[in-house]
Motif scaffolding. Structure first.
Motif, PDB file in Angstrom:
ATOM      1  N   GLY A  13      36.432  11.276  -0.524  1.00 15.36           N
ATOM      2  CA  GLY A  13      37.031  11.078  -2.303  1.00 15.36           C
ATOM      3  C   GLY A  13      37.989  11.941  -2.982  1.00 15.36           C
ATOM      4  N   ALA A  38      38.071   6.468 -10.577  1.00 11.13           N
ATOM      5  CA  ALA A  38      37.395   5.432 -10.034  1.00 11.13           C
ATOM      6  C   ALA A  38      37.467   5.458  -8.442  1.00 11.13           C
ATOM      7  CB  ALA A  38      38.191   3.920 -10.582  1.00 11.13           C
ATOM      8  N   GLU A  39      38.817   5.532  -7.423  1.00 12.04           N
ATOM      9  CA  GLU A  39      38.886   5.584  -6.440  1.00 12.04           C
ATOM     10  C   GLU A  39      37.554   6.880  -5.973  1.00 12.04           C
ATOM     11  OE1 GLU A  39      43.198   4.229  -6.299  1.00 12.04           O
ATOM     12  OE2 GLU A  39      42.807   6.376  -6.184  1.00 12.04           O
ATOM     13  N   ALA A  87      34.719   5.131  -6.394  1.00 11.46           N
ATOM     14  CA  ALA A  87      34.124   4.435  -5.016  1.00 11.46           C
ATOM     15  C   ALA A  87      34.186   5.464  -3.630  1.00 11.46           C
ATOM     16  CB  ALA A  87      35.410   3.453  -4.969  1.00 11.46           C
ATOM     17  N   ALA A  89      30.488   7.156  -3.120  1.00 12.08           N
ATOM     18  CA  ALA A  89      29.444   5.870  -3.419  1.00 12.08           C
ATOM     19  C   ALA A  89      29.470   5.043  -2.106  1.00 12.08           C
ATOM     20  CB  ALA A  89      29.726   4.798  -4.399  1.00 12.08           C
ATOM     21  N   ALA A  90      30.146   5.210  -1.376  1.00 11.09           N
ATOM     22  CA  ALA A  90      30.472   4.650  -0.051  1.00 11.09           C
ATOM     23  C   ALA A  90      29.715   5.969   1.155  1.00 11.09           C
ATOM     24  CB  ALA A  90      31.828   4.329   0.970  1.00 11.09           C
TER      25      ALA A  90
END
Length: 106
Positions: free
Chosen positions: A58, A86-87, A90, A93-94
């Motif tokens: 990230g 936001a990127e 994400a 979270a992955a």
């Protein structure tokens, strides 16, 4: 100890986007040329691999034709830029969850 390729990626991005607002991107070849002016093609695969690692954390975004690529499946000409909030969220979270440490066995 810091990875010199990782440092070169962020130095090259800092030159392209001195205010750090994002949106400005650089080619992986520019980073490779920053590391080694002559025979920069030898460094390019390492730059791409490091960029992919940073994207999965990230900390970096890889784009193709202005759109964010899938880190598991992309090829061709890409560009590197700083991620949006936001990127980053994400990508984090992955990531697989970290195992919990059981204090009874430590």
């Amino acid at each position: 100890m810091s990875d010199p390729i990782e440092a070169a990626i962020f130095e090259t991005l800092a030159k392209a986007d001195p205010k750090g607002v994002g949106g400005k991107s650089v080619e992986p070849a520019d980073v490779a040329k920053h590391i080694q002016t002559e025979q920069w093609q030898r460094v390019l695969p390492k730059v791409r691999a490091t960029a992919l690692h940073l994207m999965r954390q990230g900390r970096l975004t890889i784009t193709k034709k202005g759109k964010v690529v899938d880190p598991a499946n992309f090829r061709g000409v890409t560009r590197l830029r700083l991620p949006t909030e936001a990127e980053t969220a994400a990508a984090l979270a992955a990531l697989p969850p970290k195992p919990e440490v059981d204090d009874d066995f430590v």
